[in-house]
Design a protein around this motif. Structure first.
Motif, PDB file in Angstrom:
ATOM      1  N   SER A   1       0.831  -1.207   0.000  1.00 52.15           N
ATOM      2  CA  SER A   1       0.000   0.000   0.000  1.00 52.15           C
ATOM      3  C   SER A   1       0.862   1.252   0.000  1.00 52.15           C
ATOM      4  N   THR A   2       1.921   1.257   0.803  1.00 49.91           N
ATOM      5  CA  THR A   2       2.820   2.421   0.842  1.00 49.91           C
ATOM      6  C   THR A   2       3.508   2.612  -0.501  1.00 49.91           C
ATOM      7  N   GLY A   3       3.940   1.513  -1.120  1.00 51.95           N
ATOM      8  CA  GLY A   3       4.576   1.616  -2.428  1.00 51.95           C
ATOM      9  C   GLY A   3       3.641   2.196  -3.479  1.00 51.95           C
ATOM     10  N   LEU A   4       2.383   1.771  -3.468  1.00 51.43           N
ATOM     11  CA  LEU A   4       1.406   2.334  -4.403  1.00 51.43           C
ATOM     12  C   LEU A   4       1.191   3.820  -4.159  1.00 51.43           C
ATOM     13  N   ARG A   5       1.126   4.206  -2.893  1.00 51.70           N
ATOM     14  CA  ARG A   5       0.920   5.623  -2.577  1.00 51.70           C
ATOM     15  C   ARG A   5       2.120   6.463  -3.026  1.00 51.70           C
ATOM     16  N   GLN A   6       3.342   5.931  -2.841  1.00 53.56           N
ATOM     17  CA  GLN A   6       4.534   6.657  -3.277  1.00 53.56           C
ATOM     18  C   GLN A   6       4.534   6.852  -4.791  1.00 53.56           C
ATOM     19  N   ARG A   7       4.163   5.822  -5.536  1.00 53.51           N
ATOM     20  CA  ARG A   7       4.128   5.959  -6.995  1.00 53.51           C
ATOM     21  C   ARG A   7       3.084   6.998  -7.419  1.00 53.51           C
ATOM     22  N   ALA A   8       1.952   7.015  -6.746  1.00 51.47           N
ATOM     23  CA  ALA A   8       0.919   7.999  -7.083  1.00 51.47           C
ATOM     24  C   ALA A   8       1.402   9.422  -6.783  1.00 51.47           C
ATOM     25  N   GLU A   9       2.095   9.608  -5.651  1.00 52.19           N
ATOM     26  CA  GLU A   9       2.598  10.942  -5.292  1.00 52.19           C
ATOM     27  C   GLU A   9       3.672  11.423  -6.264  1.00 52.19           C
ATOM     28  N   LEU A  10       4.453  10.490  -6.813  1.00 45.65           N
ATOM     29  CA  LEU A  10       5.497  10.858  -7.761  1.00 45.65           C
ATOM     30  C   LEU A  10       4.983  10.944  -9.194  1.00 45.65           C
TER      31      LEU A  10
ATOM     32  N   ARG B   1       3.852   8.468 -11.075  1.00 46.08           N
ATOM     33  CA  ARG B   1       4.214   7.313 -11.897  1.00 46.08           C
ATOM     34  C   ARG B   1       2.986   6.442 -12.154  1.00 46.08           C
ATOM     35  N   PRO B   2       2.972   5.706 -13.267  1.00 46.73           N
ATOM     36  CA  PRO B   2       1.823   4.828 -13.540  1.00 46.73           C
ATOM     37  C   PRO B   2       1.762   3.689 -12.536  1.00 46.73           C
ATOM     38  N   ILE B   3       0.571   3.128 -12.386  1.00 45.92           N
ATOM     39  CA  ILE B   3       0.372   2.037 -11.424  1.00 45.92           C
ATOM     40  C   ILE B   3       1.075   0.786 -11.916  1.00 45.92           C
TER      41      ILE B   3
END
Length: 380
Positions: free
Chosen positions: A288-297, A299-301
């Motif tokens: 979940s944290t990794g997905l949130r970091q990608r969204a904040e940066l 980056r695509p899912i």
């Protein structure tokens, strides 16, 4: 010098770097041994072209080589002037000869007519100051030789690293690995070369043990958090591939403590906790944290996060969360046979055998081989 490097490449001494590079590419293609059946003649020409380009493409080497050419010209001019010079004693027709040397009036005296005074022999004494001066001279000489060696090794390492980096960007992995290894032979603690060679060995050759060794050596030369965190992340990946989950989790945790924005580290640590440590709730948090970091940066899912988070949710009996993650993956990739298989397992766990069999059949049709065994065991 009958034929210098400029002659070999067919360019003038004032040629630009672009002209030199263009000439080298043309000659390298023309003389490449593979195009001439391995002929020795063309192999020697190919080596000469490579040697000329290595010198002329490097500004420092080219400057030294140009200086050497100028010195050769000056020496040739000096020899020519010396050959054109005529000694005053040289005979020239039409000019009077010099007067003859005077004749001796008597023979030289013999040893019996000479008077000698013996010189007493004196024994040389080596004082403390002489020892100190000798030691100082030897020390300065050793220091000079060491400094020259270190400087030459540094320039050789930097040159090989640049060639290796160029091959790395062109995806010529074997050539890049050779150049980087040569750079490390001259400078074993070259952190940039260690990191690049480790990436090739990890991501291309799957040599996780060798890559881990290079990352560890580069880590000793890193000082800032921005340098240390990526190295710890890569070491954690190698340790996970080497089935060392404890050390992998430790290094990934250290990397995330230094830089929490590395979404790849969250993914790798989540995989270790899911598949090796079987800490499913912690794995869900990492994904979940990794997905949130990608969204904040921005980056695509990466749907691997969702697939693994759904599996971890399934392990802790949170079937609703697992189904939602699988659904999002199928929306983006309807042909994912693995997710159809996981949905079949989920339906099977909920007691819906009909839906489970349907998902197993879809997974098999999509080419997911593991689903065939489940279909044969559970479906009529």
């Amino acid at each position: 010098m009958s034929q210098n490097y400029y002659h070999v490449l067919g360019v003038s001494a004032s040629a630009t770097d672009r002209e030199i590079k263009a000439a080298y590419k043309q000659l390298a293609i023309q003389y490449h041994p593979d195009k001439h059946g391995g002929s020795t003649k063309f192999e020697e020409q190919f080596k000469a072209v490579n040697a000329a380009y290595r010198v002329l493409s490097d500004p420092a080497r080219r400057a030294a080589y140009d200086h050497q050419l100028r010195q050769e010209v000056l020496r040739a001019e000096a020899i020519l002037r010396q050959q054109q010079f005529r000694s005053q004693s040289q005979r020239v027709y039409g000019v009077p000869m010099p007067p003859p040397a005077p004749l001796r009036t008597r023979r030289p005296s013999t040893s019996s007519e000479r008077h000698y005074r013996p010189i007493p022999k004196r024994q040389a004494k080596f004082t403390r100051r002489d020892y100190q001066l000798t030691a100082a001279v030897v020390g300065v000489l050793i220091l000079f030789l060491v400094s020259v060696k270190v400087t030459m090794d540094h320039f050789a390492a930097v040159s090989n690293y640049k060639d290796g980096l160029r091959a790395y960007t062109e995806r010529r992995w074997s050539t890049a690995d050779s150049y980087l290894s040569e750079a490390l032979r001259f400078k074993p603690d070259y952190a940039a070369a260690l990191q690049r060679r480790a990436e090739i060995r990890q991501l291309v050759y799957r040599d996780y043990k060798g890559a881990h060794s290079d990352y560890y050596a580069a880590l000793r030369e890193a000082h800032s958090a921005g340098e240390v965190a990526p190295l710890l992340f890569r070491m954690g990946q190698c340790e996970a591939s080497l089935n060392r989950p404890d050390s992998a989790e430790l290094n990934l945790t250290r990397a995330l403590a230094l830089d929490s924005t590395m979404s790849g580290a969250w993914l790798t640590r989540g995989e270790v906790r899911l598949f090796d440590k079987r800490r499913f709730e912690a794995a869900v948090q990492d994904f979940s944290t990794g997905l949130r970091q990608r969204a904040e940066l921005g980056r695509p899912i990466d749907y691997k996060y969702l697939t693994y988070r759904g599996l971890a949710s399934f392990k802790i009996q949170n079937f609703g969360a697992a189904r939602e993650d699988y659904r999002q993956v199928l929306i983006a990739n309807p042909g994912n046979g693995q997710v159809h298989f996981l949905l079949g397992r989920l339906a099977q766990q909920e007691g819906n055998e009909e839906a489970a069999c349907e998902f197993f059949r879809r997974a098999v049709a999509l080419g997911y081989a593991y689903a065939d065994e489940a279909r044969r065991q559970n479906c009529p």
